[in-house]
Scaffold this motif. Sequence first.
Motif, mmCIF file in Angstrom:
data_model
loop_
_atom_site.group_PDB
_atom_site.id
_atom_site.type_symbol
_atom_site.label_atom_id
_atom_site.label_comp_id
_atom_site.label_asym_id
_atom_site.label_seq_id
_atom_site.Cartn_x
_atom_site.Cartn_y
_atom_site.Cartn_z
ATOM 1 N N UNK A 88 0.813 -1.222 0.000
ATOM 2 C CA UNK A 88 0.000 0.000 0.000
ATOM 3 C C UNK A 88 0.842 1.266 0.000
ATOM 4 N N UNK A 89 2.155 1.126 0.043
ATOM 5 C CA UNK A 89 3.034 2.290 -0.002
ATOM 6 C C UNK A 89 3.109 3.074 1.298
ATOM 7 N N UNK A 90 2.916 2.412 2.394
ATOM 8 C CA UNK A 90 3.010 3.061 3.705
ATOM 9 C C UNK A 90 4.475 3.031 4.124
ATOM 10 N N UNK A 91 5.101 4.206 4.159
ATOM 11 C CA UNK A 91 6.534 4.306 4.445
ATOM 12 C C UNK A 91 6.786 5.248 5.619
ATOM 13 N N UNK A 92 8.043 5.310 6.012
ATOM 14 C CA UNK A 92 8.441 6.247 7.071
ATOM 15 C C UNK A 92 8.298 7.686 6.582
ATOM 16 N N UNK A 103 -1.133 6.550 10.578
ATOM 17 C CA UNK A 103 -1.758 5.810 11.681
ATOM 18 C C UNK A 103 -3.020 5.111 11.188
ATOM 19 N N UNK A 104 -3.836 5.816 10.419
ATOM 20 C CA UNK A 104 -5.071 5.244 9.897
ATOM 21 C C UNK A 104 -4.775 4.023 9.013
ATOM 22 N N UNK A 108 -5.602 -0.004 9.834
ATOM 23 C CA UNK A 108 -6.356 -0.840 8.901
ATOM 24 C C UNK A 108 -5.565 -2.087 8.520
ATOM 25 N N UNK A 109 -4.279 -1.916 8.311
ATOM 26 C CA UNK A 109 -3.413 -3.047 7.957
ATOM 27 C C UNK A 109 -3.365 -4.053 9.098
ATOM 28 N N UNK A 110 -3.228 -3.559 10.327
ATOM 29 C CA UNK A 110 -3.149 -4.457 11.485
ATOM 30 C C UNK A 110 -4.442 -5.246 11.662
ATOM 31 N N UNK A 111 -5.579 -4.579 11.520
ATOM 32 C CA UNK A 111 -6.872 -5.260 11.655
ATOM 33 C C UNK A 111 -7.011 -6.331 10.580
#
Length: 124
Positions: A88-92, A103-104, A108-111
Motif C-alpha cells: 500500500x506504499x506506507x513508508x516512514x 496511523x489510519x 487498517x493493515x493491522x486489523x
Amino acid sequence: MKKQIYDEKNGMSYTLHGDYYLPDLVLNEAEPTYGKYGMLRKQFLKQHRSARYQYLLLTGKLNEHLNQTDQEARGQVEMLMKQMAEKKGVTEELKVQDQMKWVRLMNNIKVSAEEIILKNMVYV
C-alpha cells in the motif's frame, strides 16, 4: 484388583479409589506465558473443540500448544503487516509527512492481518 495401573495407550497411570480407577492428575502450577492469541485459542478450544482441549489439558501439553500458537500468530501478523504496508506504499516518509494518514493506514493493515491470522491459525 491392583491398586495402581498404567495404560500404555494414553500414557497415563490410574489409582483405585473404591470401585473405580481414577487418573493420577497433577496440576501444573507454571504461570502461562502466552499472550493475546494464546488466550483466544484457549477460549476457542474450550467452546468449540472441547475434546481436543481436554486432551491437551490432561496430557499437560496445553500451555505448550498455546505458547506455540501465540508465537506463530504474532510472527505471522508482523510479517503480513510488513507485506501489506509495502504493497500500500506506507513508508516512514508518509509517517513524517502525514502522521494521521499513516496511523489510519497502519491500523487498517493491522486489523486486516489479525483477521487473516485469527481465521487461519487461531480459530481452526
